[in-house]
Motif scaffolding. Structure first.
Motif, PDB file in Angstrom:
ATOM      1  N   ASP A 385       0.856  -1.187   0.000  1.00 60.37           N
ATOM      2  CA  ASP A 385       0.000   0.000   0.000  1.00 60.37           C
ATOM      3  C   ASP A 385       0.889   1.232   0.000  1.00 60.37           C
ATOM      4  OD1 ASP A 385      -2.209   1.689   0.216  1.00 60.37           O
ATOM      5  OD2 ASP A 385      -3.217   0.402   1.685  1.00 60.37           O
ATOM      6  N   VAL A 386       0.373   2.349   0.388  1.00 59.33           N
ATOM      7  CA  VAL A 386       1.122   3.605   0.360  1.00 59.33           C
ATOM      8  C   VAL A 386       2.366   3.504   1.235  1.00 59.33           C
ATOM      9  CG1 VAL A 386      -0.919   4.976  -0.133  1.00 59.33           C
ATOM     10  CG2 VAL A 386      -0.268   4.532   2.243  1.00 59.33           C
ATOM     11  N   ILE A 387       3.375   4.317   0.916  1.00 57.91           N
ATOM     12  CA  ILE A 387       4.625   4.296   1.677  1.00 57.91           C
ATOM     13  C   ILE A 387       4.864   5.628   2.367  1.00 57.91           C
ATOM     14  CG2 ILE A 387       5.685   2.501   0.276  1.00 57.91           C
ATOM     15  CD1 ILE A 387       7.184   4.720  -1.218  1.00 57.91           C
ATOM     16  N   THR A 388       3.770   6.292   2.713  1.00 58.73           N
ATOM     17  CA  THR A 388       3.835   7.520   3.508  1.00 58.73           C
ATOM     18  C   THR A 388       2.833   7.396   4.643  1.00 58.73           C
ATOM     19  OG1 THR A 388       2.157   8.597   2.119  1.00 58.73           O
ATOM     20  CG2 THR A 388       4.469   8.951   1.544  1.00 58.73           C
ATOM     21  N   GLY A 389       3.046   8.189   5.692  1.00 53.53           N
ATOM     22  CA  GLY A 389       2.123   8.176   6.810  1.00 53.53           C
ATOM     23  C   GLY A 389       2.337   6.994   7.728  1.00 53.53           C
ATOM     24  N   THR A 390       1.280   6.624   8.455  1.00 54.58           N
ATOM     25  CA  THR A 390       1.367   5.550   9.443  1.00 54.58           C
ATOM     26  C   THR A 390       0.141   4.638   9.356  1.00 54.58           C
ATOM     27  OG1 THR A 390       0.241   6.873  11.137  1.00 54.58           O
ATOM     28  CG2 THR A 390       2.657   7.004  11.056  1.00 54.58           C
ATOM     29  N   ALA A 391       0.303   3.441   9.907  1.00 50.11           N
ATOM     30  CA  ALA A 391      -0.819   2.522  10.097  1.00 50.11           C
ATOM     31  C   ALA A 391      -0.889   2.249  11.588  1.00 50.11           C
ATOM     32  CB  ALA A 391      -0.618   1.238   9.316  1.00 50.11           C
ATOM     33  N   THR A 392      -1.911   2.749  12.244  1.00 52.66           N
ATOM     34  CA  THR A 392      -1.996   2.624  13.697  1.00 52.66           C
ATOM     35  C   THR A 392      -2.656   1.330  14.155  1.00 52.66           C
ATOM     36  OG1 THR A 392      -4.055   3.889  13.734  1.00 52.66           O
ATOM     37  CG2 THR A 392      -1.991   5.129  13.995  1.00 52.66           C
ATOM     38  N   PHE A 393      -3.258   0.590  13.214  1.00 49.49           N
ATOM     39  CA  PHE A 393      -3.733  -0.760  13.459  1.00 49.49           C
ATOM     40  C   PHE A 393      -2.961  -1.710  12.536  1.00 49.49           C
ATOM     41  CE2 PHE A 393      -7.858   1.312  14.815  1.00 49.49           C
ATOM     42  CZ  PHE A 393      -7.753   0.934  16.146  1.00 49.49           C
ATOM     43  N   PRO A 394      -2.870  -2.993  12.882  1.00 48.16           N
ATOM     44  CA  PRO A 394      -2.111  -3.939  12.059  1.00 48.16           C
ATOM     45  C   PRO A 394      -2.653  -4.082  10.638  1.00 48.16           C
ATOM     46  CG  PRO A 394      -2.483  -4.846  14.242  1.00 48.16           C
ATOM     47  CD  PRO A 394      -3.323  -3.608  14.153  1.00 48.16           C
ATOM     48  N   VAL A 395      -1.716  -4.196   9.683  1.00 45.08           N
ATOM     49  CA  VAL A 395      -2.053  -4.474   8.284  1.00 45.08           C
ATOM     50  C   VAL A 395      -1.349  -5.767   7.883  1.00 45.08           C
ATOM     51  CG1 VAL A 395      -2.453  -2.066   7.668  1.00 45.08           C
ATOM     52  CG2 VAL A 395      -0.141  -3.021   7.465  1.00 45.08           C
ATOM     53  N   LEU A 396      -1.871  -6.419   6.859  1.00 45.12           N
ATOM     54  CA  LEU A 396      -1.392  -7.741   6.456  1.00 45.12           C
ATOM     55  C   LEU A 396      -0.305  -7.630   5.387  1.00 45.12           C
ATOM     56  CD1 LEU A 396      -1.783 -10.829   6.695  1.00 45.12           C
ATOM     57  CD2 LEU A 396      -3.582 -10.636   4.958  1.00 45.12           C
ATOM     58  N   VAL A 397       0.840  -8.258   5.622  1.00 46.35           N
ATOM     59  CA  VAL A 397       1.955  -8.235   4.676  1.00 46.35           C
ATOM     60  C   VAL A 397       1.615  -9.077   3.447  1.00 46.35           C
ATOM     61  CG1 VAL A 397       4.373  -8.915   4.316  1.00 46.35           C
ATOM     62  CG2 VAL A 397       3.678  -7.821   6.463  1.00 46.35           C
ATOM     63  N   GLN A 398       1.964  -8.532   2.281  1.00 49.17           N
ATOM     64  CA  GLN A 398       1.748  -9.213   1.011  1.00 49.17           C
ATOM     65  C   GLN A 398       3.095  -9.647   0.434  1.00 49.17           C
ATOM     66  OE1 GLN A 398      -1.500  -9.520  -0.544  1.00 49.17           O
ATOM     67  NE2 GLN A 398      -2.129  -8.903   1.521  1.00 49.17           N
ATOM     68  N   LYS A 399       3.082 -10.713  -0.350  1.00 52.85           N
ATOM     69  CA  LYS A 399       4.287 -11.161  -1.039  1.00 52.85           C
ATOM     70  C   LYS A 399       4.065 -11.060  -2.539  1.00 52.85           C
ATOM     71  CE  LYS A 399       2.868 -16.030  -1.105  1.00 52.85           C
ATOM     72  NZ  LYS A 399       3.107 -17.393  -0.612  1.00 52.85           N
ATOM     73  N   LEU A 400       5.170 -10.939  -3.267  1.00 54.38           N
ATOM     74  CA  LEU A 400       5.115 -10.947  -4.733  1.00 54.38           C
ATOM     75  C   LEU A 400       5.866 -12.178  -5.225  1.00 54.38           C
ATOM     76  CD1 LEU A 400       4.465  -9.652  -7.464  1.00 54.38           C
ATOM     77  CD2 LEU A 400       6.635  -8.404  -7.288  1.00 54.38           C
ATOM     78  N   VAL A 401       5.142 -13.066  -5.934  1.00 54.56           N
ATOM     79  CA  VAL A 401       5.747 -14.234  -6.565  1.00 54.56           C
ATOM     80  C   VAL A 401       5.377 -14.172  -8.039  1.00 54.56           C
ATOM     81  CG1 VAL A 401       5.842 -16.735  -6.664  1.00 54.56           C
ATOM     82  CG2 VAL A 401       5.595 -15.591  -4.458  1.00 54.56           C
ATOM     83  N   ASP A 402       6.409 -14.089  -8.896  1.00 53.97           N
ATOM     84  CA  ASP A 402       6.204 -13.822 -10.322  1.00 53.97           C
ATOM     85  C   ASP A 402       5.470 -12.479 -10.448  1.00 53.97           C
ATOM     86  OD1 ASP A 402       7.487 -16.188 -11.052  1.00 53.97           O
ATOM     87  OD2 ASP A 402       5.649 -17.343 -10.782  1.00 53.97           O
ATOM     88  N   THR A 403       4.230 -12.482 -10.854  1.00 52.90           N
ATOM     89  CA  THR A 403       3.485 -11.221 -10.966  1.00 52.90           C
ATOM     90  C   THR A 403       2.252 -11.214 -10.073  1.00 52.90           C
ATOM     91  OG1 THR A 403       2.218 -12.099 -12.844  1.00 52.90           O
ATOM     92  CG2 THR A 403       4.245 -10.883 -13.350  1.00 52.90           C
TER      93      THR A 403
END
Length: 622
Positions: A385-403
């Motif tokens: 997701d965005v790479i600015t600001g903050t997330a004050t509640f937990p967010v789920l990490v995503q992985k990239l495999v191929d596309t």
């Protein structure tokens, strides 16, 4: 068929069988049992072997071979030390009767902890090594100057005594902690805020010193199971589940209700209120100036909830509470505004973000998923997701495999650096995301990633594999780097080399984009190697010869305890220091079988290939 027609010989056989059956049953030998049944540990440990059959002799092997009557004996209730990755087998013998074989696999990993500009490596035999910047004595080598150690060196209790009893380690920004095998906590390095914990006014502690829990200098902190180090504060987990902290108390970092400038130079309890201690904790982690404490989850204790407690600085929402408010006492992290974060299997904290691994049997979405919260800059939250600001509640990490993007799952350990994160999955692969200016992601680029990608192997021909431990370094905004340990004890480092973290004798290149093997030390000691040369000096009786052994050890020659020389199967000489040679004199005519054994400090034994010498008939013997 009538009974009278039943053959008499058959009846006699049945009668004998019935009469003798109780005796046969009485001779049954119970299979030995192990405690623990199986498992993995950072350092060597002992397994208790028991057999309830009175008078039975238990024999065992650690090579995976079937035990025989010629193998070593352990008495029932005795212990076998696990000093290597090994398959332990045991069989009980009572006369001609033997039990079935008990078999179990045990693994050791050692550990690595990455600080701001240095690395600590814990060898499974309790030895502790350090390299990188040694400023303030953070390597426990007696030096406090701002210089770099460019290859692994022993950490020490004193100028003459190496640390050999370490069981846990934690590298902070400018100080370090070590837990010994007796449960005592030791600190060394910068002590400006009392983060070493020995109530000493000195601002640097150059050798490991015992942490205390009151102003009394001998009131040592004992009975601990984990340690963690942050920017300028420290923590230890007590065996009863309470948490002790010391050092800088600013912004609630100590979890004792205080938020103003000041420090506590000895350990005290973290609290949930002014009068209630935090308890029931299984693991701890410190960020730059905030903390996480994890309860056991259901995979560890039936019915456990795996909640996470947090305290300290929260300017970036890094406590996962939905706010940015400082927390002076421990409170429960939230999944959302109304739900506690649960099912935590592992957790770690970086400069301004945190990560939690969640596992829950039967829930496909929580099979090693990673949840992050706090500062989003550089993509360190990994949620694509965005790479600015903050997330004050937990967010789920995503992985990239191929596309294809999908949730990262199967993770067993997570480690946060200043702006990047590492995750180890249950197949032995390492994933990374976040800041990558110095190559800390190990993907052969310097491009930041806002999603998880796999760390590559040193040759960039595939993925780094067979990894058992990870640690991300670079606290307090220092250049990011990463480290990992493989199942065979190989230590890898990648990223910033500004302080010689690659242990290649240089600070060049300044950044390495792929994992590099640290060749001078391994987290598993390994067995010594030995070769033997038998040189005849007098060939006719009374003859003479010299036995010379060449001995090496993965941890250095100082790790060799002794070398034994055997002649015709009988111990001839024992040497405890080089040169590993022994003379043989007054040998009568004949052939002699010789071999040598090298034993290291962990009791690992290696036997040389044999050598034969022949002494001819002497003139004076005719």
């Amino acid at each position: 068929m009538k009974f009278s027609q039943f053959p008499f010989t058959v009846l006699r056989f049945l009668f004998v069988l019935l009469v003798s059956a109780p005796a046969l049953w009485a001779q049954t030998v119970a299979t030995p049992t192990f405690l623990p049944v199986t498992g993995t540990s950072l350092t060597k440990f002992s397994v208790v072997v028991t057999c309830p059959t009175a008078g039975a002799t238990i024999r065992y092997t650690v090579s995976g071979a079937e035990p025989t009557i010629y193998d070593p004996i352990v008495v029932s209730g005795g212990t076998v030390q696990i000093a290597q990755n090994m398959t332990l087998k045991a069989k009980a013998f009572s006369g001609a009767i033997s039990s079935t074989t008990a078999s179990s696999t045990f693994d050791l990993t050692g550990d690595v902890s990455a600080g701001s500009q240095f690395i600590l490596a814990l060898v499974s035999n309790g030895q502790l090594y350090g390299w990188g910047n040694q400023n303030s004595g953070r390597l426990s080598d007696g030096v406090t100057t701002n210089t770099n150690i460019l290859s692994p060196a022993f950490a020490k209790f004193s100028a003459t005594t190496n640390i050999t009893t370490a069981s846990r380690i934690a590298a902070g920004a400018n100080h370090s902690l070590m837990l010994d095998t007796a449960g005592q906590v030791w600190g060394f390095g910068n002590n400006t805020f009392g983060e070493v914990g020995n109530n000493n006014a000195a601002t640097t502690i150059s050798y490991a010193a015992k942490v205390i829990k009151s102003a009394t200098v001998t009131d040592y902190l004992t009975g601990c199971t984990k340690v963690a180090a942050g920017l300028d504060f420290s923590a230890a987990l007590e065996s009863g589940g309470t948490v002790m902290t010391w050092g800088n108390q600013l912004n609630g970092a100590l979890g004792n209700g205080l938020t103003t400038a000041g420090s506590r130079k000895f350990a005290g309890r973290v609290k949930t209120t002014a009068t209630t201690d935090l308890n029931g904790i299984r693991d701890i982690a410190l960020g730059k100036d905030f903390a996480l404490a994890r309860e056991a989850c259901s995979l560890e204790t039936v019915g456990a909830l795996g909640k996470v407690w947090v305290w300290g600085t929260n300017a970036n929402g890094n406590l996962g509470l939905g706010t940015t408010t400082v927390q002076p006492f421990a409170v429960k992290a939230k999944l959302n505004a109304t739900t506690d974060l649960t099912d935590a299997w592992d957790a770690d904290a970086g400069d301004t973000h945190a990560a939690v691994v969640r596992w829950k049997t039967g829930d496909a979405t929580l099979q090693g998923s990673v949840w992050t919260f706090g500062n989003r800059v550089n993509g360190r939250l990994g949620d694509n997701d965005v790479i600015t600001g903050t997330a004050t509640f937990p967010v789920l990490v995503q992985k990239l495999v191929d596309t294809i993007y999908s949730p990262l799952t199967g993770v067993t350990q997570v480690s946060c650096g200043p702006t990047h994160t590492l995750a180890l999955d249950n197949t032995g692969n390492v994933w990374s995301w976040g800041g990558n200016a110095t190559g800390a992601l190990g993907d052969n680029t310097t491009i930041d990633k806002k999603y998880a990608v796999k760390v590559r192997n040193p040759a960039n021909t595939g993925d780094l594999s067979n990894i058992v431990r990870i640690s991300a370094g670079g606290i307090n905004g220092s250049p990011g780097f990463s480290s990992a340990i493989a199942k065979d004890g190989t230590i890898y480092v990648w990223g910033s080399n500004a302080n010689g973290l690659l242990a290649n004798g240089s600070t060049s290149p300044s950044a390495v984009l792929l994992p590099t093997v640290i060749s001078q030390v391994r987290s598993l000691p390994g067995f010594p190697t030995i070769t033997l040369v038998a040189a005849i000096t007098t060939s006719a009786a009374p003859g003479a010869a010299t036995l010379t052994a060449t001995v090496t050890d993965p941890q250095g020659i100082a790790n060799v305890q002794k070398t034994e020389f055997f002649l015709n199967g009988t111990l001839n000489t024992t040497k405890t220091a080089a040169p590993w040679t022994t003379p043989l004199t007054n040998l009568p005519q004949g052939s002699y079988h010789t071999f040598a054994k090298a034993t290291d400090l962990d009791g690992n034994v290696t036997t040389s290939l044999p050598s034969t010498i022949t002494i001819a008939v002497g003139y004076n013997t005719i």
